[in-house]
Design a protein around this motif. Sequence first.
Motif, PDB file in Angstrom:
ATOM      1  N   ALA A  39      42.615  35.900  47.782  1.00  0.00           N
ATOM      2  CA  ALA A  39      43.145  34.474  46.987  1.00  0.00           C
ATOM      3  C   ALA A  39      42.186  33.999  46.121  1.00  0.00           C
ATOM      4  CB  ALA A  39      43.845  33.389  48.005  1.00  0.00           C
ATOM      5  N   GLY A  40      41.064  34.627  46.093  1.00  0.00           N
ATOM      6  CA  GLY A  40      40.165  34.198  44.921  1.00  0.00           C
ATOM      7  C   GLY A  40      39.734  32.824  45.155  1.00  0.00           C
ATOM      8  N   ILE A  41      39.354  32.483  46.527  1.00  0.00           N
ATOM      9  CA  ILE A  41      39.032  31.211  46.906  1.00  0.00           C
ATOM     10  C   ILE A  41      37.974  30.615  46.054  1.00  0.00           C
ATOM     11  CG2 ILE A  41      37.998  29.942  48.960  1.00  0.00           C
ATOM     12  CD1 ILE A  41      40.221  31.218  50.818  1.00  0.00           C
ATOM     13  N   LYS A  42      36.734  31.339  45.789  1.00  0.00           N
ATOM     14  CA  LYS A  42      35.572  30.951  45.292  1.00  0.00           C
ATOM     15  C   LYS A  42      35.593  31.982  44.085  1.00  0.00           C
ATOM     16  CE  LYS A  42      31.819  29.536  47.041  1.00  0.00           C
ATOM     17  NZ  LYS A  42      30.685  29.527  48.290  1.00  0.00           N
ATOM     18  N   PRO A  43      35.937  31.477  42.943  1.00  0.00           N
ATOM     19  CA  PRO A  43      35.812  32.534  41.747  1.00  0.00           C
ATOM     20  C   PRO A  43      34.651  33.143  41.609  1.00  0.00           C
ATOM     21  CG  PRO A  43      37.036  30.254  41.367  1.00  0.00           C
ATOM     22  CD  PRO A  43      36.547  30.197  42.650  1.00  0.00           C
ATOM     23  N   ALA A  44      33.766  32.582  41.761  1.00  0.00           N
ATOM     24  CA  ALA A  44      32.357  33.100  41.428  1.00  0.00           C
ATOM     25  C   ALA A  44      32.005  34.215  42.356  1.00  0.00           C
ATOM     26  CB  ALA A  44      31.470  32.269  41.508  1.00  0.00           C
ATOM     27  N   SER A  45      32.430  34.218  43.608  1.00  0.00           N
ATOM     28  CA  SER A  45      32.353  35.095  44.454  1.00  0.00           C
ATOM     29  C   SER A  45      33.193  36.403  44.270  1.00  0.00           C
ATOM     30  CB  SER A  45      32.383  34.703  45.932  1.00  0.00           C
ATOM     31  OG  SER A  45      31.454  33.614  46.110  1.00  0.00           O
ATOM     32  N   PHE A  46      34.484  36.034  43.942  1.00  0.00           N
ATOM     33  CA  PHE A  46      35.285  37.053  43.682  1.00  0.00           C
ATOM     34  C   PHE A  46      35.075  37.778  42.359  1.00  0.00           C
ATOM     35  CE2 PHE A  46      39.425  37.968  41.500  1.00  0.00           C
ATOM     36  CZ  PHE A  46      40.082  38.683  42.366  1.00  0.00           C
ATOM     37  N   ARG A  47      34.464  37.107  41.470  1.00  0.00           N
ATOM     38  CA  ARG A  47      34.204  37.815  40.247  1.00  0.00           C
ATOM     39  C   ARG A  47      32.813  38.870  40.615  1.00  0.00           C
ATOM     40  NH1 ARG A  47      33.121  35.406  34.915  1.00  0.00           N
ATOM     41  NH2 ARG A  47      33.019  33.088  35.956  1.00  0.00           N
ATOM     42  N   ARG A  48      31.962  38.565  41.689  1.00  0.00           N
ATOM     43  CA  ARG A  48      30.778  39.134  41.979  1.00  0.00           C
ATOM     44  C   ARG A  48      31.543  40.577  42.578  1.00  0.00           C
ATOM     45  NH1 ARG A  48      27.782  35.136  43.338  1.00  0.00           N
ATOM     46  NH2 ARG A  48      28.607  34.823  45.487  1.00  0.00           N
ATOM     47  N   VAL A  49      32.445  40.816  43.119  1.00  0.00           N
ATOM     48  CA  VAL A  49      32.844  41.836  43.899  1.00  0.00           C
ATOM     49  C   VAL A  49      33.926  42.625  42.834  1.00  0.00           C
ATOM     50  CG1 VAL A  49      32.307  41.169  46.161  1.00  0.00           C
ATOM     51  CG2 VAL A  49      34.848  40.683  45.165  1.00  0.00           C
ATOM     52  N   LEU A  50      34.258  42.048  41.856  1.00  0.00           N
ATOM     53  CA  LEU A  50      35.631  42.693  41.441  1.00  0.00           C
ATOM     54  C   LEU A  50      35.199  44.297  40.692  1.00  0.00           C
ATOM     55  CD1 LEU A  50      37.431  40.130  39.064  1.00  0.00           C
ATOM     56  CD2 LEU A  50      38.445  41.870  40.526  1.00  0.00           C
ATOM     57  N   ALA A  51      33.891  44.443  40.187  1.00  0.00           N
ATOM     58  CA  ALA A  51      33.568  45.777  39.833  1.00  0.00           C
ATOM     59  C   ALA A  51      33.195  46.747  40.670  1.00  0.00           C
ATOM     60  CB  ALA A  51      32.249  45.441  38.843  1.00  0.00           C
ATOM     61  N   LEU A  52      33.405  46.324  42.154  1.00  0.00           N
ATOM     62  CA  LEU A  52      33.255  47.198  43.151  1.00  0.00           C
ATOM     63  C   LEU A  52      34.677  47.647  43.669  1.00  0.00           C
ATOM     64  CD1 LEU A  52      30.387  45.302  44.969  1.00  0.00           C
ATOM     65  CD2 LEU A  52      30.149  47.510  43.764  1.00  0.00           C
ATOM     66  N   CYS A  53      35.693  47.125  43.235  1.00  0.00           N
ATOM     67  CA  CYS A  53      36.963  47.255  43.667  1.00  0.00           C
ATOM     68  C   CYS A  53      37.956  48.466  42.982  1.00  0.00           C
ATOM     69  CB  CYS A  53      37.857  46.081  43.816  1.00  0.00           C
ATOM     70  SG  CYS A  53      37.079  44.778  44.744  1.00  0.00           S
ATOM     71  N   ASP A  54      38.523  49.112  43.500  1.00  0.00           N
ATOM     72  CA  ASP A  54      39.543  50.029  42.701  1.00  0.00           C
ATOM     73  C   ASP A  54      40.978  49.417  42.784  1.00  0.00           C
ATOM     74  OD1 ASP A  54      37.960  52.554  42.710  1.00  0.00           O
ATOM     75  OD2 ASP A  54      37.689  52.080  44.718  1.00  0.00           O
ATOM     76  N   TRP A  55      41.085  48.456  43.632  1.00  0.00           N
ATOM     77  CA  TRP A  55      42.364  47.930  43.646  1.00  0.00           C
ATOM     78  C   TRP A  55      42.294  46.532  44.455  1.00  0.00           C
ATOM     79  CZ3 TRP A  55      45.750  46.425  47.713  1.00  0.00           C
ATOM     80  CH2 TRP A  55      47.082  45.992  47.455  1.00  0.00           C
ATOM     81  N   VAL A  56      43.167  45.743  43.824  1.00  0.00           N
ATOM     82  CA  VAL A  56      43.235  44.338  44.421  1.00  0.00           C
ATOM     83  C   VAL A  56      44.737  43.801  44.876  1.00  0.00           C
ATOM     84  CG1 VAL A  56      42.529  41.723  44.223  1.00  0.00           C
ATOM     85  CG2 VAL A  56      41.156  43.364  43.385  1.00  0.00           C
ATOM     86  N   GLY A  57      44.889  43.561  45.908  1.00  0.00           N
ATOM     87  CA  GLY A  57      46.167  42.817  46.066  1.00  0.00           C
ATOM     88  C   GLY A  57      45.855  41.457  46.224  1.00  0.00           C
ATOM     89  N   PHE A  58      46.294  40.507  45.171  1.00  0.00           N
ATOM     90  CA  PHE A  58      45.889  39.163  44.960  1.00  0.00           C
ATOM     91  C   PHE A  58      46.922  38.189  45.429  1.00  0.00           C
ATOM     92  CE2 PHE A  58      45.122  35.383  42.679  1.00  0.00           C
ATOM     93  CZ  PHE A  58      43.630  35.281  42.648  1.00  0.00           C
ATOM     94  N   ASP A  59      46.651  37.302  46.444  1.00  0.00           N
ATOM     95  CA  ASP A  59      47.598  36.370  46.889  1.00  0.00           C
ATOM     96  C   ASP A  59      47.504  35.001  45.705  1.00  0.00           C
ATOM     97  OD1 ASP A  59      48.327  37.501  48.738  1.00  0.00           O
ATOM     98  OD2 ASP A  59      46.548  36.978  50.270  1.00  0.00           O
ATOM     99  N   VAL A  60      48.588  34.952  45.035  1.00  0.00           N
ATOM    100  CA  VAL A  60      48.895  33.718  44.113  1.00  0.00           C
ATOM    101  C   VAL A  60      49.637  32.943  45.125  1.00  0.00           C
ATOM    102  CG1 VAL A  60      50.199  32.751  42.280  1.00  0.00           C
ATOM    103  CG2 VAL A  60      49.028  35.117  42.114  1.00  0.00           C
ATOM    104  N   LYS A  61      49.323  31.646  45.319  1.00  0.00           N
ATOM    105  CA  LYS A  61      49.611  30.773  46.441  1.00  0.00           C
ATOM    106  C   LYS A  61      50.869  30.041  45.909  1.00  0.00           C
ATOM    107  CE  LYS A  61      46.890  31.759  49.796  1.00  0.00           C
ATOM    108  NZ  LYS A  61      47.460  32.708  50.774  1.00  0.00           N
ATOM    109  N   ALA A  62      50.759  29.562  44.793  1.00  0.00           N
ATOM    110  CA  ALA A  62      52.111  28.900  44.133  1.00  0.00           C
ATOM    111  C   ALA A  62      51.375  28.597  42.785  1.00  0.00           C
ATOM    112  CB  ALA A  62      52.148  27.621  45.171  1.00  0.00           C
ATOM    113  N   LEU A  63      52.248  27.615  42.104  1.00  0.00           N
ATOM    114  CA  LEU A  63      51.587  27.329  40.730  1.00  0.00           C
ATOM    115  C   LEU A  63      50.566  26.705  40.902  1.00  0.00           C
ATOM    116  CD1 LEU A  63      55.134  26.000  39.278  1.00  0.00           C
ATOM    117  CD2 LEU A  63      53.790  27.608  38.329  1.00  0.00           C
TER     118      LEU A  63
END
Length: 244
Positions: free
Chosen positions: A115-139
């Motif tokens: 759910a990308g709880i901490k954007p800086a940490s999420f950004r750090r691993v994005l380049a290592l991912c082949d696919w992301v299932g991303f939880d959009v909680k709500a507006l």
Amino acid sequence: MNSPCQSFGSGPLDAPLRVGGLLPMTTLDYPEHLACVLFCQGCAWRCRYCHNPELIRAKVPTPISWDEVLRFLRKRRGLLDAVVFSGGEATLQKALPGAMRKVRELGFKVGLHSAGIKPASFRRVLALCDWVGFDVKALEEEAELITGVSGSGQANWHSLELLLDSGVDYECRTTVHWQLFDCQRLQRLGERLAALGVQRFVVQLARPQQMLDPELGAAPMPAEAAQLWPYLQQLFPRFELREA
Ligand code: SF4
């Protein structure tokens, strides 16, 4: 309310990934791939419908060590396509980038549920991912109603933008419990996501069997949802309704 920036998962920098559970084989958690799922321990949010509440607390004994996970993966080379890091919220663990690199070295693709709880940490691993299932909680302005954490909407939507900018393959999904969502809210969410350029959107209905908040029961789908699904279908190149 909890703060979204609370210190989390502290410990030695070289501490191994903490895994609270392992699903040995699935075709449902990474589209069109045979994968296993590692359920990473710990989460900073408290979504009322969370169906893995035992994974929320970070500092509890875990049933499987990282060495055992690696032994399992070595035996599955050539049999599984991918390893999915799920949670809890995997990106909160400092060990995640190293664990993802190791999984790649072993020849597996890397999937991430987040759910990308901490954007800086999420950004750090994005380049290592082949696919992301991303939880959009709500507006963005309504996410706190779900997560119980102030600022969670900003973090969630900032990470979504990072994902869309990254070019990494993904699906966005929103879990719907009808005590927490109504059709108008869900329609507004779909419209906002479509305007942002989201290509694949999944609505998954909350599983009533096990939820963090015992006051949430099984809530029936409102009748007007029958008109909402075709509307969402035409907003996105790919839309799916996943029933529990
Ligand atoms: S559903 Fe919410 S509380 Fe549960 S692991 Fe996911 S983000 Fe954390």
